[in-house]
Enzyme design. Structure first.
Site, PDB file in Angstrom:
ATOM      1  CD  GLU A 499     -80.199  54.445 -26.490  1.00  0.00           C
ATOM      2  OE1 GLU A 499     -79.564  53.664 -26.176  1.00  0.00           O
ATOM      3  OE2 GLU A 499     -79.981  54.708 -27.898  1.00  0.00           O
ATOM      4  CD  GLU A 771     -77.809  47.750 -29.224  1.00  0.00           C
ATOM      5  OE1 GLU A 771     -77.138  47.223 -28.352  1.00  0.00           O
ATOM      6  OE2 GLU A 771     -77.510  48.885 -29.424  1.00  0.00           O
TER       7      GLU A 771
HETATM    8  C1  BGC Z   1     -79.546  52.618 -29.879  1.00  0.00           C
HETATM    9  C2  BGC Z   1     -80.049  52.438 -31.657  1.00  0.00           C
HETATM   10  C3  BGC Z   1     -80.048  53.310 -32.029  1.00  0.00           C
HETATM   11  C4  BGC Z   1     -78.967  54.084 -32.595  1.00  0.00           C
HETATM   12  C5  BGC Z   1     -78.229  55.419 -33.496  1.00  0.00           C
HETATM   13  C6  BGC Z   1     -78.529  53.697 -30.527  1.00  0.00           C
HETATM   14  O1  BGC Z   1     -78.204  53.890 -28.976  1.00  0.00           O
HETATM   15  O2  BGC Z   1     -79.755  52.063 -28.995  1.00  0.00           O
HETATM   16  O3  BGC Z   1     -80.835  51.303 -32.071  1.00  0.00           O
HETATM   17  O4  BGC Z   1     -80.479  52.995 -34.015  1.00  0.00           O
HETATM   18  O5  BGC Z   1     -78.817  54.332 -31.031  1.00  0.00           O
HETATM   19  O6  BGC Z   1     -77.202  55.019 -33.916  1.00  0.00           O
END
Ligand code: BGC
Length: 909
Positions: A499, A771
């Site tokens: 990501e 997270e």
């Molecule tokens: C990310 C987040 C991001 C979110 C959107 C995720 O996959 O890691 O931090 O803000 O997607 O809701």
């Protein structure tokens, strides 16, 4: 006495007086007041500036207290000697005001590639004048497309759409004698590593950085005057896939399939003659180098047997190398100078132990979840190979765990050349890790020959924060490491799985905290340029910046508002109006998008992430999940963004817009009350986030706020003093509690050690922010592997509250950039002492306090040219004393610059 004698005496007395006055003025100035910390566009002596009016800033040091600048004078010339001459480029004259930051150059037209030298001196309110500052400079970049003589070149070999060996490009050339100066201007599609005569240029990695490449592509400028010699020279450049054609969430080759290089070396001789060596058809290239594949997510495969000795030296024989392809279709008009600090290497971390896991894996623990790469030195047989895989955590059983990396391999494969001692670190890939697993010739690696190198954007540390509570200190440590790990050229959500994207919501949630910890000005100036460039034509802001997905995915409440929130918060921290002026149109377009998608002023359309990752208990039968209606959230952010438009139009003097947005805000709030609030004040979503957002963004009339705050507290109590907020509610939670007089509840949440809370991960041994509140569950098992990063800064947004409330350091909205600020600590949570500082654009602000036996000591530092309002918390009237014995009558006290100490008795609660 004769007239002549008297005249003579008078002249002598006069000149003595003059000398004395000058001496006094000079020594007085020299001793008491000086300028330092001088920058141009947030950088010291930048090479490569593209603004026609670069902005100059300085800080002031003074021995005396209460020092304010009353005037300044700047002089600019295109050589050092010229500064004192008549033929100056710009002399501001003595400007009678206190402005010492962001002063735009306002002289003759600045020329491409030219260096300008400058000095400043100042006058203060005590009658002192400073000596002229040391000589500083800035150097212009290439200002016109026509300045680029280079052509885009690419590999002539077929590049597969999958990962391919990194191509090497080279050119030998000869120079005449007496080189006065030389600059390399360079950019690429894909990443570059450049060498001149065998030596790598600069200390930056991942250049030219990640931007919305087709709209704006950064180039860098290197001063290579001393690396070139008269006679034979060579330049060599290696390209990697990088963000351009490597893997990014959802696939690869998003920006293009073929890396490309643009480089232009400009040499100026003593006699004024100039020469350009630029990429063109005369360069040669090879795909037979050692980097067999390199990918941001997946790592690197390096075959040291294929290293080509001296490939970037002049005497290298390039027989067998290929011609390059010139691509005249690639544009030059998207080139911009890089405004952000480059990614550089920071801490070098030695392993803390070697582990053999229950599965028998050889694992090294670096003791810190970090982002960067490993650097090792080995000896061995040619063809021996080592595979190193990176992970953030070990599982419950103590085995190496990589499932949360999803498709990212984070793996290095190194094949030894067998040529004695070999040292290696990757080139075009970074990893998020605390642990590495070593396979292959694993006996080669010991704790002595490997280290982890931390990489991040080169932001100067600006904040320090420490208290008497070790867990809170660890939380601060985790916040800072979350920032290091995720500020690698763009503000990413996470640095390890497949990501690593510039998620807008995360960035806005964390901005204030980030700006306390480090100087993030240049970093966000760059990112906001992309945000503006990538904004969709309907005004929606993409979910991630730089944006590369197909279609238009954006416009989510709390994510897209990064477009209004970050510029405004930036202005508060740095006092920089230009960021507001630059972003104004983009901010307004985003607000217009929300208006266009509203029905009767209710923003009731579109997809929203909502209060992402809020508390959801397993097997919830009591309605304990803290769900907040997504449109309720949307309406509060809509109002907030409109409020920021009001604030911004006021700053920029756009009166009509002020009125327009004021009237819109009234309607947006009325629609909120009508839709989401019952007549007795209950919100349709009974969640902490709902009350927090409604209160933080002033959605309720004043008369109804206290009851809402009480409901919020009742909610917190019903969760036994646990937070339940997600990405959007969390940053404001404690702020709202403090604002409505519930400091004690804010501290209870902060000090909570069980899930969900900030300290729960700390107690679980976290060294970065997770997270999820329960990335590792109380029973030691992991959360859902699809989304379980252990380095995600969003929840670290509590750092902002810690600086503002525990330490008490905070800007005052009307005097941005800490021109005037507050020191208003609010002790609590059993903390007995705290110590924090912030390096503002005016200089160091600090607050240190301790409480013992109901006596509080508070030390405060206020930099010259600023003022601070100190609020003595809970002070017993009549007990506040300054160190010099002076009694301070009121609980609120204004201070001019200087260092102060106070003591007072604290009321028993
Ligand atoms: C990310 C987040 C991001 C979110 C959107 C995720 O996959 O890691 O931090 O803000 O997607 O809701």
């Amino acid at each position: 006495m004769n007239k002549k004698f008297i005249l003579n005496m008078n002249t002598k007395i006069l000149s003595c007086m003059l000398i004395f006055c000058c001496w006094c003025g000079y020594t007085q100035g020299k001793e008491t007041i000086k300028v330092y910390g001088i920058t141009c566009e947030y950088k010291k002596d930048p090479i490569g500036v593209d603004s026609p009016h670069p902005r100059l800033s300085w800080k002031i040091s003074a021995d005396a207290k209460d020092v304010l600048q009353t005037a300044y004078e700047i002089r600019v010339a295109n050589d050092v000697k010229g500064l004192q001459g008549k033929n100056i480029y710009w002399n501001s004259g003595k400007i009678g005001n206190g402005a010492s930051v962001h002063i735009p150059y306002n002289g003759k037209e600045l020329k491409s590639g030219e260096r300008y030298f400058w000095q400043v001196r100042i006058w203060d309110n005590k009658g002192n004048v400073s000596p002229w500052s040391e000589v500083n400079f800035w150097e212009m970049g290439l200002l016109n497309v026509s300045d680029w003589k280079a052509k885009w070149i690419q590999s002539s070999q077929v590049t597969p759409t999958e990962t391919a060996p990194s191509p090497l490009f080279r050119k030998a050339f000869s120079l005449k004698t007496k080189i006065k100066k030389a600059r390399l201007y360079i950019s690429s599609y894909g990443l570059y590593d450049a060498y001149i005569n065998g030596k790598r240029l600069g200390n930056a990695y991942f250049t030219p950085g990640w931007t919305s490449f087709h709209k704006q592509l950064q180039y860098q400028v290197y001063d290579v005057s001393t690396q070139l010699i008269s006679g034979s020279n060579a330049i060599g450049v290696m390209l990697g896939d990088g963000w351009y054609r490597g893997n990014l969430m959802g696939g690869r080759n998003f920006y293009g399939k073929e890396p490309a290089l643009l480089a232009q070396l400009l040499v100026e001789y003593e006699n004024g003659e100039k020469e350009v060596i630029a990429t063109d058809e005369s360069w040669s290239m090879s795909t037979n180098g050692p980097i067999r594949s390199a990918d941001i997510y997946n790592g690197e495969t390096y075959d040291a047997r294929k290293e080509i000795a001296n490939w970037s030296n002049a005497d290298f024989n390039s027989k067998g190398w290929n011609k390059v392809l010139v691509n005249s279709e690639l544009p030059l008009n998207n080139l911009i100078i890089s405004s952000a600090p480059p990614v550089t290497a920071h801490e070098r971390i030695k392993p803390i132990k070697v582990i053999t896991t229950p599965k028998g894996e050889k694992v090294i623990d670096f003791g810190q979840n970090l982002v960067g790469w490993v650097n090792f030195t080995v000896n061995g047989k040619a063809g021996d190979s080592l595979t190193i895989t990176h992970a953030e955590v070990l599982d419950k059983e103590g085995n190496f765990y990589t499932e949360n990396l999803r498709a990212a391999k984070q793996q290095l494969m190194y094949i030894l050349s067998g040529q004695g001692e070999e040292t290696y670190h990757p080139h075009f890939s970074f990893q998020g890790f605390r642990y590495i697993k070593i396979e292959g010739a694993k006996e080669k690696i010991t704790t002595d020959n490997i280290e982890a190198i931390v990489l991040h954007s080169d932001m100067a540390p600006t904040g320090t924060f420490k208290t008497s509570n070790a867990l809170i200190n660890q939380l601060q440590h985790n916040i800072q490491w979350g920032q290091k790990g995720n500020f690698l050229d763009v503000p990413t959500d996470c640095p390890q799985r497949d990501e690593r994207l510039g998620w807008t919501g995360d960035a806005q949630a964390f901005f204030n905290t980030a700006a306390y910890n480090m100087d993030v000005a240049g970093f966000f100036i760059k990112w906001l340029k992309d945000l503006k460039a990538d904004q969709f034509s309907n005004g929606a802001i993409p979910h991630v910046i730089p944006y590369y997905w197909k279609g238009e995915q954006g416009g989510s409440a709390g994510w897209a508002d990064a477009s209004t929130i970050i510029p405004w918060d930036f202005y508060q921290v740095y006092g920089d109006r230009k960021i507001l002026a630059d972003q104004y149109e983009s901010m307004a377009k985003w607000v217009q998008f929300m208006t266009n998608n509203s029905t009767n002023n209710l923003w009731d359309k579109g997809w929203h992430f909502g209060d992402w990752l809020f508390y959801i208990p397993d097997d919830d039968r009591d309605g304990k999940a803290a769900i907040t209606d997504k449109y309720l959230i949307a309406q509060t952010f809509y109002a907030h963004s409109v409020q920021l438009m009001i604030n911004t139009s006021k700053v920029l003097g756009k009166q009509e817009d002020v009125l327009k947005y004021e009237s819109l805000l009234e309607k947006v709030k009325a629609a909120f009350l009508n839709e989401f609030v019952t007549p007795s004040g209950r919100l349709v979503s009974s969640s902490q986030t709902a009350y927090v957002l409604a209160l933080n963004f002033d959605m309720l009339p004043e008369s109804r706020r206290a009851q809402a705050a009480k409901r919020l507290v009742e909610n917190i109590e019903s969760y036994d003093y646990h937070l339940t907020t997600g990405f959007l509610g969390t940053p404001y939670l404690c702020h709202v509690l403090s604002r409505f007089g519930y400091e004690d509840i804010a501290y209870k949440l902060l000090m909570q050690e069980t899930y969900p809370s900030w300290l729960y991960p700390v107690k679980k041994g976290a060294t970065t922010i997770w997270e999820r509140w329960d990335g590792i569950k109380p029973d030691g098992t992991f959360q859902n592997k699809e989304m379980n990063s252990f380095n995600h800064y969003a929840y670290g947004a509590i750092g902002d509250w810690m600086y503002k409330n525990i330490a008490g350091i905070q800007p005052i909205e009307e005097f941005p950039g800490y021109k005037q600020f507050m020191v208003a600590p609010k002790p609590g949570g059993g903390i007995t002492n705290a110590e924090a500082s912030f390096e503002s654009v005016y200089g160091k602000v600090s607050a240190t306090w301790q409480i013992q036996n109901s006596v509080m000591q508070l030390a405060v530092e206020v930099p010259p040219n600023t003022k601070a309002k100190v609020v003595f918390p809970n002070a017993v009237p009549g007990t506040i004393k300054q160190e010099n014995g002076k009694d301070i009558a009121k609980e609120e006290h204004w201070l001019g610059s200087g260092k102060y100490k106070f003591t007072f008795n604290v009321k028993d609660k």
